[in-house]
Scaffold this active site. Sequence first.
Site, short mmCIF file in Angstrom:
data_model
loop_
_atom_site.label_atom_id
_atom_site.label_comp_id
_atom_site.label_asym_id
_atom_site.label_seq_id
_atom_site.Cartn_x
_atom_site.Cartn_y
_atom_site.Cartn_z
N ALA A 26 0.82 -1.21 0.00
CA ALA A 26 0.00 0.00 0.00
C ALA A 26 0.86 1.26 0.00
O ALA A 26 0.63 2.18 -0.80
CB ALA A 26 -0.95 -0.01 1.20
N GLY A 28 4.13 1.52 -0.76
CA GLY A 28 4.95 1.54 -1.96
C GLY A 28 4.20 2.08 -3.16
O GLY A 28 4.70 2.92 -3.91
N ASN A 122 8.23 0.01 9.10
CA ASN A 122 8.00 0.01 10.54
C ASN A 122 9.25 -0.48 11.26
O ASN A 122 10.05 -1.25 10.73
CB ASN A 122 6.83 -0.90 10.90
CG ASN A 122 5.49 -0.27 10.59
OD1 ASN A 122 5.34 0.95 10.60
ND2 ASN A 122 4.49 -1.09 10.32
N ALA A 151 -2.70 4.52 3.38
CA ALA A 151 -3.16 3.98 2.11
C ALA A 151 -3.83 2.64 2.36
O ALA A 151 -3.38 1.86 3.21
CB ALA A 151 -2.02 3.84 1.12
N LYS A 208 8.43 7.05 16.72
CA LYS A 208 7.50 6.23 15.95
C LYS A 208 7.54 4.78 16.45
O LYS A 208 6.50 4.10 16.48
CB LYS A 208 7.86 6.29 14.47
CG LYS A 208 6.96 5.46 13.57
CD LYS A 208 5.51 5.96 13.58
CE LYS A 208 4.63 5.15 12.64
NZ LYS A 208 4.92 5.43 11.22
N ASN A 226 -7.57 -0.43 17.20
CA ASN A 226 -6.66 0.45 17.94
C ASN A 226 -7.35 1.18 19.09
O ASN A 226 -6.79 1.34 20.17
CB ASN A 226 -6.04 1.48 17.00
CG ASN A 226 -5.14 0.85 15.95
OD1 ASN A 226 -4.92 -0.36 15.93
ND2 ASN A 226 -4.63 1.68 15.05
N GLU A 290 6.24 -8.00 11.99
CA GLU A 290 7.45 -7.22 12.18
C GLU A 290 7.80 -7.08 13.67
O GLU A 290 8.50 -6.14 14.05
CB GLU A 290 7.27 -5.84 11.54
CG GLU A 290 7.11 -5.91 10.03
CD GLU A 290 6.76 -4.56 9.40
OE1 GLU A 290 7.53 -4.09 8.55
OE2 GLU A 290 5.69 -4.01 9.75
#
Length: 325
Positions: A26, A28, A122, A151, A208, A226, A290
Amino acid sequence: MGITSRLPPSSTPDNTALIAVLGAGAIGQLMYHKLSVNTQAAQANDVVFIGRDKLTRQQPLSFIDHTQHTHESLAAILGTDDDRLVRIELLFVCVKAYQVGQALIPLLAKLSPQCHIVLLHNGLGPHLPVAAALAKHQGQGLSLGTTSQAALKLSQWQVKHSGFGVTQLGHYCGALISAKLKARLTNLHCDNQPIEWHQPVLPVLWQKLAINAVINPLTALNHCANGQLASAEYQPQIRAIIDELVQVAKYDGITLDKAAISARVYRVIDLTAANFSSMYQDIAHNRATEINEINGYICQQAKLDHLNVPINQSLVDKVLQLSQS
């Protein structure tokens, strides 16, 4: 509103410098469209993807911008044996953090000797082996970045721009980015979507990292959006994650304001309340996460500094266990 063919196999002069995106997720695809559509230089058909295959191909793309206009384009996806790789002077790396080294390092010798590379993923950690590899390529440089642009991938080759944000970049090692390329990046975003340049850049990335270290594992482990993390039941865990992160960052020479970090984490939780984190989605779709580059990076640096980070280590262990089940 249509945008037509971009760099068929032999559409540009042999001396045309290229900008490339490695990773067609998304973000990229968003970067590709922003570079292609929103700048005057896009008329040069100078933006391409780099693919995994040896052979170059063309790929129809569809991009829905923030005004709901659809842009159709035909992107060149350069193969790893394409001799035009040497013309790439700016490369955005937008793959998953755990894919960076394997995807990027074998390409370095094939890119322009003056290529500037921007990592946009990330977490932290992949920049270390990349920086070591770049030591053999003196003319190339590395910048690190993060973006709060949003995105949504509607299908493999259709992306919708779903939220405004800021892209923060800064030089990390090697040759500095040229003034020409920096100007191109400064114009990358429009409509109140700025690019900020930070030096040093690592404090920004640690900030971040704190957001990701809280939201990603907690939403993945609790199977929630979230916004649910604003509940009082999660406050002790969130406080402990941030406490450990701030302590580790301090030993790495990065001073963070704990109260400011906490306020920012809760602000992002509120602003993205209806969203499901990337780690939540990775677990839901049985994909690798990740976690090693997010909470795992905190644990890795803590070990180097002989610090204990039991909460972050517990999150790493639980996410790895969940992803293997």
